[in-house]
Design a protein around this motif. Sequence first.
Motif, mmCIF file in Angstrom:
data_model
loop_
_atom_site.group_PDB
_atom_site.id
_atom_site.type_symbol
_atom_site.label_atom_id
_atom_site.label_comp_id
_atom_site.label_asym_id
_atom_site.label_seq_id
_atom_site.Cartn_x
_atom_site.Cartn_y
_atom_site.Cartn_z
ATOM 1 N N GLY A 1 17.114 4.091 26.577
ATOM 2 C CA GLY A 1 17.725 3.866 25.274
ATOM 3 C C GLY A 1 19.211 3.596 25.361
ATOM 4 O O GLY A 1 19.779 3.448 26.445
ATOM 5 N N SER A 2 19.831 3.531 24.183
ATOM 6 C CA SER A 2 21.257 3.191 24.087
ATOM 7 C C SER A 2 21.975 4.140 23.147
ATOM 8 O O SER A 2 21.384 4.688 22.214
ATOM 9 N N LEU A 3 23.240 4.299 23.411
ATOM 10 C CA LEU A 3 24.165 5.011 22.523
ATOM 11 C C LEU A 3 25.505 4.304 22.590
ATOM 12 O O LEU A 3 25.834 3.661 23.590
ATOM 13 N N ARG A 4 26.275 4.458 21.541
ATOM 14 C CA ARG A 4 27.632 3.907 21.513
ATOM 15 C C ARG A 4 28.594 5.014 21.136
ATOM 16 O O ARG A 4 28.490 5.605 20.066
ATOM 17 N N LEU A 5 29.530 5.274 22.040
ATOM 18 C CA LEU A 5 30.556 6.271 21.797
ATOM 19 C C LEU A 5 31.820 5.582 21.287
ATOM 20 O O LEU A 5 32.134 4.469 21.699
ATOM 21 N N SER A 6 32.538 6.290 20.422
ATOM 22 C CA SER A 6 33.820 5.801 19.917
ATOM 23 C C SER A 6 34.869 6.882 20.114
ATOM 24 O O SER A 6 34.568 8.068 20.075
ATOM 25 N N CYS A 7 36.086 6.443 20.325
ATOM 26 C CA CYS A 7 37.213 7.373 20.444
ATOM 27 C C CYS A 7 38.400 6.758 19.721
ATOM 28 O O CYS A 7 38.889 5.703 20.132
ATOM 29 N N ALA A 8 38.839 7.422 18.684
ATOM 30 C CA ALA A 8 39.969 6.952 17.899
ATOM 31 C C ALA A 8 41.205 7.755 18.257
ATOM 32 O O ALA A 8 41.179 8.991 18.230
ATOM 33 N N ALA A 9 42.282 7.053 18.600
ATOM 34 C CA ALA A 9 43.550 7.690 18.944
ATOM 35 C C ALA A 9 44.508 7.609 17.760
ATOM 36 O O ALA A 9 44.510 6.616 17.025
ATOM 37 N N SER A 10 45.336 8.640 17.621
ATOM 38 C CA SER A 10 46.295 8.663 16.513
ATOM 39 C C SER A 10 47.545 7.871 16.834
ATOM 40 O O SER A 10 48.410 7.701 15.963
ATOM 41 N N GLY A 11 47.662 7.390 18.093
ATOM 42 C CA GLY A 11 48.795 6.583 18.496
ATOM 43 C C GLY A 11 48.370 5.574 19.550
ATOM 44 O O GLY A 11 47.231 5.577 20.024
#
Length: 114
Positions: free
Chosen positions: A16-26
Motif C-alpha cells: 500500500g501507500s501513505l503520504r506524509l507531510s511536514c509543515a515548518a513554521s519557517g
Amino acid sequence: QVQLVESGGGLAQPGGSLRLSCAASGRLYWMSWYGQAPGKQRDLVEGILSSGVTNYADSVKGRFTISRDNAKNTVYLQMNSLKPEDTAVYYCNGGVPGADRTYWGQGTQVTVSS
C-alpha cells in the motif's frame, strides 16, 4: 525557533501507500525524513534541499519520493509499495547552514501490516 508538524501516518497494508507531510513554521535549507523502528537508531530515509536536490536510503529507492513546496515550507514523503520493515516512527528534520541546531518534529507512526 522553527516548529515542524508532521501528519499523514497510519496503518497500511503491505504493498500500500501513505503520504506524509511536514509543515515548518519557517524557511529551512534542507528538510529530511528519518525513520526509527522499535529498538533501532533513527536513520535518514530521504532528504531534500531547497534547490530540489535529493538523497535517499537504498532501502527506499524506487518506492519513496520526497518533495517540497518552498512557498508553503512543507515537505512530503510519498511512500509506495510499503513493506512491513518500513514500520517505524517517521520524523521530519530540517535546518539551515551555519546554525547551531537542527529542528525535529514530534514524529508520526507508520505501521505496515496485513
